[in-house]
Design an enzyme around this catalytic site. Structure first.
Site, PDB file in Angstrom:
ATOM      1  N   ASN A  44      34.683   9.578 -18.277  1.00  0.00           N
ATOM      2  CA  ASN A  44      33.996   8.452 -17.778  1.00  0.00           C
ATOM      3  C   ASN A  44      32.738   8.172 -18.371  1.00  0.00           C
ATOM      4  O   ASN A  44      32.559   7.816 -19.650  1.00  0.00           O
ATOM      5  CB  ASN A  44      33.902   8.293 -16.194  1.00  0.00           C
ATOM      6  CG  ASN A  44      33.756   6.796 -15.765  1.00  0.00           C
ATOM      7  OD1 ASN A  44      33.857   5.916 -16.627  1.00  0.00           O
ATOM      8  ND2 ASN A  44      33.216   6.546 -14.580  1.00  0.00           N
ATOM      9  N   THR A  56      34.144   6.943 -23.776  1.00  0.00           N
ATOM     10  CA  THR A  56      35.195   7.591 -23.813  1.00  0.00           C
ATOM     11  C   THR A  56      35.478   8.193 -25.367  1.00  0.00           C
ATOM     12  O   THR A  56      34.736   7.750 -26.507  1.00  0.00           O
ATOM     13  CB  THR A  56      36.294   6.729 -23.336  1.00  0.00           C
ATOM     14  OG1 THR A  56      35.945   6.378 -22.039  1.00  0.00           O
ATOM     15  CG2 THR A  56      37.898   6.997 -23.376  1.00  0.00           C
ATOM     16  N   SER A  69      41.996   2.330 -15.054  1.00  0.00           N
ATOM     17  CA  SER A  69      41.347   2.489 -16.242  1.00  0.00           C
ATOM     18  C   SER A  69      41.529   1.341 -16.975  1.00  0.00           C
ATOM     19  O   SER A  69      42.452   0.256 -16.880  1.00  0.00           O
ATOM     20  CB  SER A  69      42.079   3.633 -16.911  1.00  0.00           C
ATOM     21  OG  SER A  69      41.279   3.811 -18.181  1.00  0.00           O
ATOM     22  N   SER A  70      40.530   1.150 -18.180  1.00  0.00           N
ATOM     23  CA  SER A  70      40.456   0.030 -19.000  1.00  0.00           C
ATOM     24  C   SER A  70      40.974   0.693 -20.340  1.00  0.00           C
ATOM     25  O   SER A  70      40.930  -0.037 -21.387  1.00  0.00           O
ATOM     26  CB  SER A  70      39.385  -0.325 -19.166  1.00  0.00           C
ATOM     27  OG  SER A  70      38.905  -1.098 -17.946  1.00  0.00           O
ATOM     28  N   GLY A  87      34.352   2.762 -24.536  1.00  0.00           N
ATOM     29  CA  GLY A  87      33.642   1.448 -23.964  1.00  0.00           C
ATOM     30  C   GLY A  87      33.823   0.968 -22.587  1.00  0.00           C
ATOM     31  O   GLY A  87      33.227  -0.016 -22.261  1.00  0.00           O
ATOM     32  N   THR A 145      39.172  10.678 -21.510  1.00  0.00           N
ATOM     33  CA  THR A 145      37.657  10.289 -20.973  1.00  0.00           C
ATOM     34  C   THR A 145      37.234  11.125 -19.914  1.00  0.00           C
ATOM     35  O   THR A 145      38.188  11.756 -19.255  1.00  0.00           O
ATOM     36  CB  THR A 145      37.643   8.853 -20.372  1.00  0.00           C
ATOM     37  OG1 THR A 145      36.155   8.501 -20.325  1.00  0.00           O
ATOM     38  CG2 THR A 145      38.332   8.712 -19.132  1.00  0.00           C
TER      39      THR A 145
HETATM   40  N1  GLY Z   1      36.475   5.569 -17.378  1.00  0.00           N
HETATM   41  C1  GLY Z   1      36.575   4.471 -18.184  1.00  0.00           C
HETATM   42  C2  GLY Z   1      38.211   3.787 -17.843  1.00  0.00           C
HETATM   43  O1  GLY Z   1      38.873   4.575 -17.811  1.00  0.00           O
HETATM   44  O2  GLY Z   1      38.179   2.835 -18.097  1.00  0.00           O
END
Ligand code: GLY
Length: 489
Positions: free
Chosen positions: A319, A299, A370-371, A391, A317
Site C-alpha cells: 500500500n 506499489t 484494490s486498484s 499509483g 504492494t
Molecule cells: N494499495 C493500493 C491498491 O491496491 O489499490
C-alpha cells in the site's frame, strides 16, 4: 520489499492459457466492520494507515510460491538465492533509494524495529552505503528451506504475531495458516482489434480499465487530437462515471455480488457515453449506475515476456511506500497498511480520497478492494503490450492512458509512457495532472467547459513491454519518472 504485502499476477501462456493469481491481503479474523471508527462515530485514519492495526494478512509469499510451483520452470532454491544474497551481503544504495528512506525516517522513528533496518543507528543512510538486511536474509532462508511453512508457520509467523501483540494488531497464527491464494479467470475486454486481459475483483482495476475503453470506443478520435481540451474532456468524463461505479459496485466477490458482466458490457458503456455531455458533469450529480435486476502511491509493477509467447504482468504492494512503516522485529520485512483500502465508513475517503460502500466494507477474511491493474493487451491472440504501474487510485487511469496512447494514437511505447498524464476519480471532483499536460489554452478551454483543475503531481511509474510480432522485437521501457530498469537477456 513485499514479503509483508500482497499482489496480483496476470498470465498469458504460449499455449493460449490465460489466468490470474490473486494474492491480495485479507482482513484478519478479528477485524470488525467499524474497527476504525471511534466512540463518537469518527473515522480514525491513523488506525487504518499506520502501525500494526493497518496490516492485512500478507499474501505475497503464498502467491509467488503458487506461481512458481504451478507455472514455473526453476527450483525455489535457485530463484530465491539471489534475494538472499542481496539481503545478506548488501548492495550500495542509490541516491534515489537513500533519499526515499530518509523521506520516511519520521515514520520509522515511531518503531524501533524499523529504525534498526532503515537507518544507521538513527542517522539516515546515504548514497553508496552498503544496505545489509540480515533478519530479512534469515526470513528468506526459511522460505527456501520450508516453502509456505517457512513463512506462514514457525519462526516468522511467531515474529509477526509477537509484533501484533506488542502493537495491538489483529493478525493471528490462525490467520496466517489459513491464508489462501485464489486463481481467477482474467477479466476480458476489447478495444477495436485489440483484446485486453486484466485482473478481476478483488481488484477493481481490470473491470474499470475495460469499462473506460468501452466508453472511449464510442468516440471518433482524429489522429492529431491527443492533448486537446476535447480529448481531455472525453477522458475525464469517462473516468468520472467509471469511478462512480467503482465506489458502489466493486468489492471482494466472495462477500459481494459484483455485477461484472454488466459493468464490462458494451451496452452499458454506450448508456454512459450517451449521458456524457459537452460540458463537464458535476460529480455530486453523477451517481453510480443501477445494474439490471437479473444480473448477478507506492506499489511495484513488473512486466515480463519471453520469446516463446509467454507474458506475465505483476503488480504487488504493501500500500503506502513503506506500508505501515512497521518492520517485523527479527524478521526484517515491512508490514502492509492495506486495511486502509477498505471503505471504513460510507462516504468517508481513504488515503487516496476514494469513496466506497457496503461492497467494500470490512469483514473478517475479506480482501480489501484494490486498484491494481496488471494488464496484457493482445493482437491476433499474441501479446502486444504487457503493462502496469504503482499509483494507488490512479493506477487504473494511468494504465488506461498508456494503452490508449499505443492502440488509439499509434505512439511507440516510449512516447506513450513519456506523455503527460491526467487523473479524475469522481471525487474529489477535479482533474489532477502532470507538468506539461495542460498548455494555457487547453486549461482555459477545460475550465470554460465546467472542469475543475486540481493539483499538479506525478502520476505513476509504468514498467512495460511492447512486442512487435512481425519483427519479433521486444521494446522494454521503464518509466523515466522513476528508477526502474528495462532489461533483455
Ligand atoms: N494499495 C493500493 C491498491 O491496491 O489499490
Amino acid at each position: 520489499g513485499n514479503l509483508g504485502g500482497g499482489g496480483y499476477m496476470v498470465i498469458h501462456l504460449k499455449d493460449g492459457t490465460q489466468t490470474t493469481i490473486d494474492y491480495r491481503e485479507t482482513a484478519p479474523k478479528a477485524a470488525l466492520k467499524d474497527m476504525f471508527i471511534d466512540s463518537s462515530g469518527k473515522f480514525q485514519p491513523k488506525l487504518s494507515q499506520e502501525g500494526a492495526t493497518s496490516a492485512g494478512v500478507p499474501g505475497s509469499v503464498a502467491g509467488l510460491l503458487h506461481a512458481l510451483e504451478k507455472y514455473g520452470s526453476m527450483k525455489l532454491a535457485d530463484v530465491i538465492q539471489p534475494a538472499i544474497n542481496l539481503a545478506k551481503d548488501g548492495f550500495p544504495l542509490t541516491y534515489y533509494t537513500a533519499k526515499m528512506f530518509e523521506g520516511n525516517l519520521k515514520e520509522f522513528k515511531k518503531y524501533e524495529s524499523s529504525m534498526k533496518v532503515f537507518s544507521k543507528n538513527g542517522k539516515p543512510f546515504e548514497e553508496g552505503d552498503i544496505f545489509k538486511q540480515s533478519d530479512l536474509a534469515r526470513s528468506l532462508e526459511l522460505i527456501k528451506q520450508k516453502g509456505l511453512d517457512g513463512f506462514y508457520k514457525g519462526k516468522t509467523a511467531d515474529l509477526i504475531v509477537e509484533q501484533m501483540k506488542k502493537m495491538n494488531g489483529y493478525i493471528s497464527h490462525e490467520d496466517l495458516e489459513n491464508y489462501t491464494v485464489i486463481e481467477r479467470e482474467p477479466v476480458k475486454g476489447s478495444y477495436k482489434d485489440f483484446e485486453i486481459i486484466s485482473m478481476p475483483p478483488s481488484s477493481s482495476g481490470g473491470i474499470a480499465l475495460i469499462q473506460m475503453l468501452n466508453i472511449l470506443e464510442n468516440y471518433e478520435f482524429n489522429k492529431d487530437e491527443w492533448g486537446s481540451s476535447d480529448y481531455y474532456h472525453k477522458l475525464v468524463e469517462t473516468m468520472r462515471y467509471t469511478y462512480a461505479d467503482r465506489s458502489k459496485h466493486l468489492g471482494d466477490p466472495a462477500f459481494y455480488n459484483v455485477p461484472q458482466n454488466w459493468l464490462i458490457s458494451k451496452e452499458y458503456a454506450k448508456e454512459i457515453f450517451k449521458n456524457i455531455k459537452d460540458r463537464a458533469a458535476v460529480s455530486k450529480e453523477v451517481n453510480p449506475g443501477v445494474p439490471p435486476k437479473n444480473e448477478s502511491e507506492e506499489t511495484t509493477h513488473y512486466s515480463i515476456a519471453d520469446k516463446y509467447g509467454n507474458a506475465v504482468s505483476v503488480t504487488t504492494t504493501i500500500n503506502a511506500g513503506f506500508g505501515s512503516s512497521v518492520v517485523v522485529d527479527g524478521a526484517g520485512f515491512l508490514l502492509n497498511n492495506e486495511m486502509d483500502d477498505f471503505s471504513a465508513q460510507p462516504g468517508v475517503p481513504n488515503m487516496y480520497g476514494l469513496l466506497g460502500s457496503e461492497a467494500n466494507s470490512i469483514q473478517p477474511g475479506k480482501r480489501m478492494l484494490s486498484s491494481m491493474t496488471p494488464a496484457i493487451v493482445l493482437k491476433d491472440n499474441k501479446p502486444f503490450l504487457v503493462v502496469g504501474t504503482p499509483g494507488g487510485s490512479t493506477i487504473i487511469t494511468i494504465v488506461l492512458q498508456v494503452i490508449f496512447n499505443c492502440i488509439q494514437f499509434n505512439m511507440n511505447l516510449e512516447n506513450a509512457m513519456d506523455a503527460p498524464r491526467i487523473h479524475h476519480q469522481w471525487f474529489p471532483d477535479e482533474i489532477q495532472y502532470e507538468r506539461f499536460a495542460f498548455p494555457t489554452d487547453v486549461k482555459n478551454n477545460l475550465v470554460e467547459r465546467g472542469h475543475k483543475i486540481g493539483r499538479q503531481r506525478g502520476l505513476g511509474l509504468v514498467e512495460s513491454i511492447m512486442i512487435d510480432q512481425s519483427s519479433g522485437v521486444f521494446y522494454g521501457v521503464s518509466d523515466k519518472r522513476g528508477a526502474g530498469l528495462a532489461e533483455g537477456f
